[in-house]
Design an enzyme around this catalytic site. Structure first.
Site, PDB file in Angstrom:
ATOM      1  N   ASP A  98       0.801  -1.231   0.000  1.00  4.88           N
ATOM      2  CA  ASP A  98       0.000   0.000   0.000  1.00  4.88           C
ATOM      3  C   ASP A  98       0.830   1.275   0.000  1.00  4.88           C
ATOM      4  O   ASP A  98       0.439   2.291   0.551  1.00  4.88           O
ATOM      5  CB  ASP A  98      -0.920  -0.005   1.223  1.00  4.88           C
ATOM      6  CG  ASP A  98      -0.162  -0.360   2.492  1.00  4.88           C
ATOM      7  OD1 ASP A  98       1.055  -0.127   2.533  1.00  4.88           O
ATOM      8  OD2 ASP A  98      -0.788  -0.874   3.442  1.00  4.88           O
ATOM      9  N   GLU A 120      -0.918  -9.054  -0.924  1.00  2.35           N
ATOM     10  CA  GLU A 120      -1.357  -8.457   0.356  1.00  2.35           C
ATOM     11  C   GLU A 120      -2.575  -7.562   0.108  1.00  2.35           C
ATOM     12  O   GLU A 120      -2.658  -6.426   0.575  1.00  2.35           O
ATOM     13  CB  GLU A 120      -0.222  -7.669   1.026  1.00  2.35           C
ATOM     14  CG  GLU A 120      -0.457  -7.371   2.510  1.00  2.35           C
ATOM     15  CD  GLU A 120       0.694  -6.586   3.133  1.00  2.35           C
ATOM     16  OE1 GLU A 120       1.659  -7.207   3.613  1.00  2.35           O
ATOM     17  OE2 GLU A 120       0.630  -5.344   3.146  1.00  2.35           O
ATOM     18  N   GLU A 134      -1.867   5.092   3.296  1.00  4.87           N
ATOM     19  CA  GLU A 134      -1.852   3.685   2.866  1.00  4.87           C
ATOM     20  C   GLU A 134      -3.255   3.126   2.609  1.00  4.87           C
ATOM     21  O   GLU A 134      -3.449   2.317   1.701  1.00  4.87           O
ATOM     22  CB  GLU A 134      -1.118   2.823   3.898  1.00  4.87           C
ATOM     23  CG  GLU A 134       0.386   3.043   3.947  1.00  4.87           C
ATOM     24  CD  GLU A 134       0.806   4.269   4.751  1.00  4.87           C
ATOM     25  OE1 GLU A 134      -0.075   4.927   5.367  1.00  4.87           O
ATOM     26  OE2 GLU A 134       2.015   4.591   4.757  1.00  4.87           O
ATOM     27  N   HIS A 213       7.002   5.089  12.337  1.00  5.27           N
ATOM     28  CA  HIS A 213       7.219   5.960  11.174  1.00  5.27           C
ATOM     29  C   HIS A 213       5.945   6.466  10.522  1.00  5.27           C
ATOM     30  O   HIS A 213       5.995   7.086   9.464  1.00  5.27           O
ATOM     31  CB  HIS A 213       8.046   5.209  10.128  1.00  5.27           C
ATOM     32  CG  HIS A 213       7.322   4.035   9.524  1.00  5.27           C
ATOM     33  ND1 HIS A 213       6.403   4.161   8.519  1.00  5.27           N
ATOM     34  CD2 HIS A 213       7.371   2.712   9.817  1.00  5.27           C
ATOM     35  CE1 HIS A 213       5.930   2.956   8.198  1.00  5.27           C
ATOM     36  NE2 HIS A 213       6.499   2.066   8.971  1.00  5.27           N
ATOM     37  N   HIS A 245      13.755   5.353  11.757  1.00  3.39           N
ATOM     38  CA  HIS A 245      13.423   5.460  10.329  1.00  3.39           C
ATOM     39  C   HIS A 245      14.037   6.750   9.753  1.00  3.39           C
ATOM     40  O   HIS A 245      14.022   7.783  10.416  1.00  3.39           O
ATOM     41  CB  HIS A 245      11.894   5.481  10.205  1.00  3.39           C
ATOM     42  CG  HIS A 245      11.389   5.285   8.816  1.00  3.39           C
ATOM     43  ND1 HIS A 245      11.467   6.267   7.854  1.00  3.39           N
ATOM     44  CD2 HIS A 245      10.805   4.224   8.214  1.00  3.39           C
ATOM     45  CE1 HIS A 245      10.944   5.814   6.725  1.00  3.39           C
ATOM     46  NE2 HIS A 245      10.534   4.569   6.918  1.00  3.39           N
TER      47      HIS A 245
HETATM   48  C1  UD1 Z   1       7.024   4.725   3.145  1.00  2.24           C
HETATM   49  C2  UD1 Z   1       5.579   4.363   2.785  1.00  2.24           C
HETATM   50  C3  UD1 Z   1       4.873   3.659   3.949  1.00  2.24           C
HETATM   51  C4  UD1 Z   1       5.704   2.500   4.460  1.00  2.24           C
HETATM   52  C5  UD1 Z   1       7.099   2.992   4.793  1.00  2.24           C
HETATM   53  C6  UD1 Z   1       7.947   1.822   5.211  1.00  2.24           C
HETATM   54  C7  UD1 Z   1       4.344   5.819   1.256  1.00  2.24           C
HETATM   55  C8  UD1 Z   1       3.501   7.022   1.126  1.00  2.24           C
HETATM   56  N1  UD1 Z   1       4.829   5.560   2.479  1.00  2.24           N
HETATM   57  O1  UD1 Z   1       7.005   5.758   4.128  1.00  2.24           O
HETATM   58  O2  UD1 Z   1       3.623   3.176   3.502  1.00  2.24           O
HETATM   59  O3  UD1 Z   1       5.084   1.971   5.603  1.00  2.24           O
HETATM   60  O4  UD1 Z   1       7.695   3.592   3.631  1.00  2.24           O
HETATM   61  O5  UD1 Z   1       9.164   2.221   5.747  1.00  2.24           O
HETATM   62  O6  UD1 Z   1       4.569   5.119   0.305  1.00  2.24           O
HETATM   63  N2  UD1 Z   1      14.487   8.049   3.354  1.00  2.24           N
HETATM   64  C9  UD1 Z   1      15.859   7.906   3.233  1.00  2.24           C
HETATM   65  N3  UD1 Z   1      16.361   6.658   2.929  1.00  2.24           N
HETATM   66  C10 UD1 Z   1      15.571   5.587   2.743  1.00  2.24           C
HETATM   67  C11 UD1 Z   1      14.195   5.738   2.883  1.00  2.24           C
HETATM   68  C12 UD1 Z   1      13.676   6.971   3.174  1.00  2.24           C
HETATM   69  O7  UD1 Z   1      16.599   8.856   3.383  1.00  2.24           O
HETATM   70  O8  UD1 Z   1      16.093   4.494   2.473  1.00  2.24           O
HETATM   71  C13 UD1 Z   1      13.939   9.391   3.695  1.00  2.24           C
HETATM   72  C14 UD1 Z   1      13.982  10.356   2.515  1.00  2.24           C
HETATM   73  O9  UD1 Z   1      14.197  11.657   2.985  1.00  2.24           O
HETATM   74  C15 UD1 Z   1      12.558  10.238   1.949  1.00  2.24           C
HETATM   75  C16 UD1 Z   1      11.777  10.101   3.229  1.00  2.24           C
HETATM   76  O10 UD1 Z   1      12.566   9.267   4.071  1.00  2.24           O
HETATM   77  O11 UD1 Z   1      12.174  11.334   1.164  1.00  2.24           O
HETATM   78  C17 UD1 Z   1      10.380   9.575   3.096  1.00  2.24           C
HETATM   79  O12 UD1 Z   1      10.348   8.375   2.347  1.00  2.24           O
HETATM   80  P1  UD1 Z   1       8.919   7.890   1.749  1.00  2.24           P
HETATM   81  O13 UD1 Z   1       9.110   6.574   1.078  1.00  2.24           O
HETATM   82  O14 UD1 Z   1       8.280   8.975   0.953  1.00  2.24           O
HETATM   83  O15 UD1 Z   1       8.032   7.716   3.037  1.00  2.24           O
HETATM   84  P2  UD1 Z   1       8.202   6.770   4.299  1.00  2.24           P
HETATM   85  O16 UD1 Z   1       7.889   7.584   5.485  1.00  2.24           O
HETATM   86  O17 UD1 Z   1       9.507   6.080   4.223  1.00  2.24           O
HETATM   87  N1  UDP Z   2      12.696  -3.911   9.527  1.00  4.77           N
HETATM   88  C1  UDP Z   2      14.070  -4.005   9.271  1.00  4.77           C
HETATM   89  N2  UDP Z   2      14.915  -3.177   9.938  1.00  4.77           N
HETATM   90  C2  UDP Z   2      14.494  -2.270  10.858  1.00  4.77           C
HETATM   91  C3  UDP Z   2      13.100  -2.170  11.098  1.00  4.77           C
HETATM   92  C4  UDP Z   2      12.240  -3.002  10.414  1.00  4.77           C
HETATM   93  O1  UDP Z   2      14.497  -4.823   8.458  1.00  4.77           O
HETATM   94  O2  UDP Z   2      15.331  -1.558  11.430  1.00  4.77           O
HETATM   95  C5  UDP Z   2      11.777  -4.783   8.776  1.00  4.77           C
HETATM   96  C6  UDP Z   2      10.735  -5.527   9.579  1.00  4.77           C
HETATM   97  O3  UDP Z   2      11.220  -6.789   9.993  1.00  4.77           O
HETATM   98  C7  UDP Z   2       9.589  -5.656   8.590  1.00  4.77           C
HETATM   99  C8  UDP Z   2       9.722  -4.421   7.727  1.00  4.77           C
HETATM  100  O4  UDP Z   2      11.039  -3.930   7.916  1.00  4.77           O
HETATM  101  O5  UDP Z   2       9.769  -6.775   7.732  1.00  4.77           O
HETATM  102  C9  UDP Z   2       8.705  -3.389   8.119  1.00  4.77           C
HETATM  103  O6  UDP Z   2       8.997  -2.196   7.463  1.00  4.77           O
HETATM  104  P1  UDP Z   2       8.392  -0.815   7.914  1.00  4.77           P
HETATM  105  O7  UDP Z   2       8.053  -0.841   9.356  1.00  4.77           O
HETATM  106  O8  UDP Z   2       9.347   0.227   7.434  1.00  4.77           O
HETATM  107  O9  UDP Z   2       7.105  -0.675   7.005  1.00  4.77           O
HETATM  108  P2  UDP Z   2       5.582  -1.169   7.176  1.00  4.77           P
HETATM  109  O10 UDP Z   2       5.581  -2.636   7.370  1.00  4.77           O
HETATM  110  O11 UDP Z   2       4.990  -0.394   8.304  1.00  4.77           O
HETATM  111  O12 UDP Z   2       4.977  -0.750   5.873  1.00  4.77           O
END
Ligand code: UD1
Ligand code: UDP
Length: 371
Positions: A98, A120, A134, A213, A245
């Site tokens: 999602d 999923e 989501e 997060h 995160h």
């Molecule tokens: C995203 C997803 C959320 C998911 C989460 C899992 C959307 C809208 N959100 O949220 O559904 O649960 O990922 O973790 O799709 N960033 C880094 N390095 C990374 C990843 C992220 O620097 O490897 C930083 C960047 O500044 C980026 C920001 O995090 O712009 C936000 O990333 P984004 O994927 O837009 O949203 P998440 O909060 O990570």
């Molecule tokens: N996870 C990981 N490292 C971390 C935290 C979480 O590998 O430091 C894994 C966790 O086991 C799970 C997935 O990341 O499989 C969950 O990701 P996240 O919480 O970012 O996203 P969500 O599931 O809420 O979309």
């Protein structure tokens, strides 16, 4: 002719849940012509999962921008995915979950007239604002998908209620459970090592593992979560590990309120193997993560969920997950209850996982070849 199957993903959780399927489909090249396209919505966290599962993408769109907004990511993805579909001409596109990548991937496939399989499928809170965005992403992806792979009967029922025909819904379990069971058993047998040095942990203290997060908690919600963690850390019998995160909206309050506090270890996001290892070592998981709610039961850990609503009610019904929202006092009270009342703690430990039995990828591959 092998079925040209394009798997699209971009974030850490999608990668953890789709890499096992990539590997499963790639094991039968005469049946599946597997192509992997990553948006790299997450850059660093995605790459670490790809390395763990040894998956090399065919196309890497490298789209992450620091501090990206939802509209920016969605627009960039749609524009970048159009030529990928023109080039690869897949028979089928698979998306998971999602996220923005999930929705944009499904929409780009739909525009290219490529059928979409949604892995999923059917998770619902029935509140478009929680989790944000989501719930909207999965509802819209469900509307675009042809094939719906639901993890549980409850998720399948949700799809039927929305008018998805019975013959388009498959209950397979969650592919993330395939991954966590494999890693858990390999770690336990000593066949895998998490490769992480956890010697900073104090064996005399009970470990509370925290992740958070969600966008709907940005601002006040995070302030309250951090205040609760500080109060819990004041106890002498616990220590808290929090892999933070990288989203700047998470980093800022967490670093401001928790950095340097005794009994709190703020660490970088962990690779998947060490994270599973840390879940095994933890006494309690406190999280707003979807994936951790699903994995926790396989590790026999009580899970307190920092949300008002969950799209994964099965573990709540089974008793292993409790919703605590983001109220400081509720988080502290419920955690202390688990620390002090062994009977309540033991009741929250589950053996059976309602989200899967470890064979979701096998089931999905069998279904795809029969379509
Ligand atoms: C995203 C997803 C959320 C998911 C989460 C899992 C959307 C809208 N959100 O949220 O559904 O649960 O990922 O973790 O799709 N960033 C880094 N390095 C990374 C990843 C992220 O620097 O490897 C930083 C960047 O500044 C980026 C920001 O995090 O712009 C936000 O990333 P984004 O994927 O837009 O949203 P998440 O909060 O990570
Ligand atoms: N996870 C990981 N490292 C971390 C935290 C979480 O590998 O430091 C894994 C966790 O086991 C799970 C997935 O990341 O499989 C969950 O990701 P996240 O919480 O970012 O996203 P969500 O599931 O809420 O979309």
């Amino acid at each position: 002719m092998p079925i040209r199957t394009l798997l699209l993903f971009g974030t850490r959780p999608e990668a953890i849940k789709l890499c096992p399927l990539v590997r499963r489909l790639r094991a039968e090249p005469e049946v599946f012509d597997v192509r992997v396209c990553v948006t790299a919505q997450h850059r660093g966290m995605l790459d670490r999962v790809l390395q763990t599962f040894e998956v090399v993408p065919d196309v890497d769109l490298n789209l992450m921008q620091p501090g990206q907004t939802l509209s920016q990511s969605t627009a960039r993805m749609l524009a970048a995915l159009e030529p990928v579909f023109q080039d690869l001409k897949p028979d089928l596109a698979l998306v998971q979950g999602d996220t923005t990548t999930t929705f944009a991937g499904a929409l780009a496939a739909f525009y290219a007239r490529v059928p979409v399989g949604h892995i999923e499928a059917g998770l619902r809170t029935w509140d478009l604002a929680q989790p944000f965005p989501e719930e909207v992403n999965r509802v819209l992806t469900g509307r675009l998908a042809r094939d719906h792979y639901a993890a549980t009967d409850w998720a399948a029922d949700n799809l039927r209620r929305e008018g998805v025909p019975d013959e388009a819904i498959y209950v397979t379990g969650n592919t993330g459970i395939d991954a966590v069971l494999h890693v858990r058993d390999q770690l336990a047998a000593g066949h895998l090592s998490s490769g992480q040095d956890f010697s900073f942990l104090d064996p005399g203290k009970r470990l509370i593992l925290v992740t958070a997060h969600r966008r709907e908690s940005f601002g006040d919600g995070f302030e309250r979560i951090c205040a609760a963690i500080r109060r819990l850390a004041a106890r002498k019998d616990v220590e808290i590990v929090y892999p933070v995160h990288p989203n700047p909206n998470v980093q800022a309050p967490v670093n401001r309120l928790l950095a340097g506090q005794p009994n709190i270890h703020l660490i970088e996001p962990l690779d998947y193997l060490p994270f599973v290892d840390l879940m095994r070592r933890a006494h309690i998981l406190i999280t707003d993560s979807g994936g951790v709610q699903e994995e926790g039961p396989s590790l026999g850990k009580p899970i307190l969920v920092l949300r008002e609503k969950t799209e994964r009610p099965e573990a709540v019904q089974a008793g292993t997950v409790k919703l605590v929202g983001t109220d400081e006092n509720v988080i502290v009270k419920e955690t202390e209850l688990l620390l002090e009342n062994q009977e309540i703690y033991d009741r929250m430990k589950l053996v059976h996982n309602p989200y899967g039995d470890g064979h979701a990828c096998d089931q999905i591959s069998t279904i795809i070849r029969s379509l």
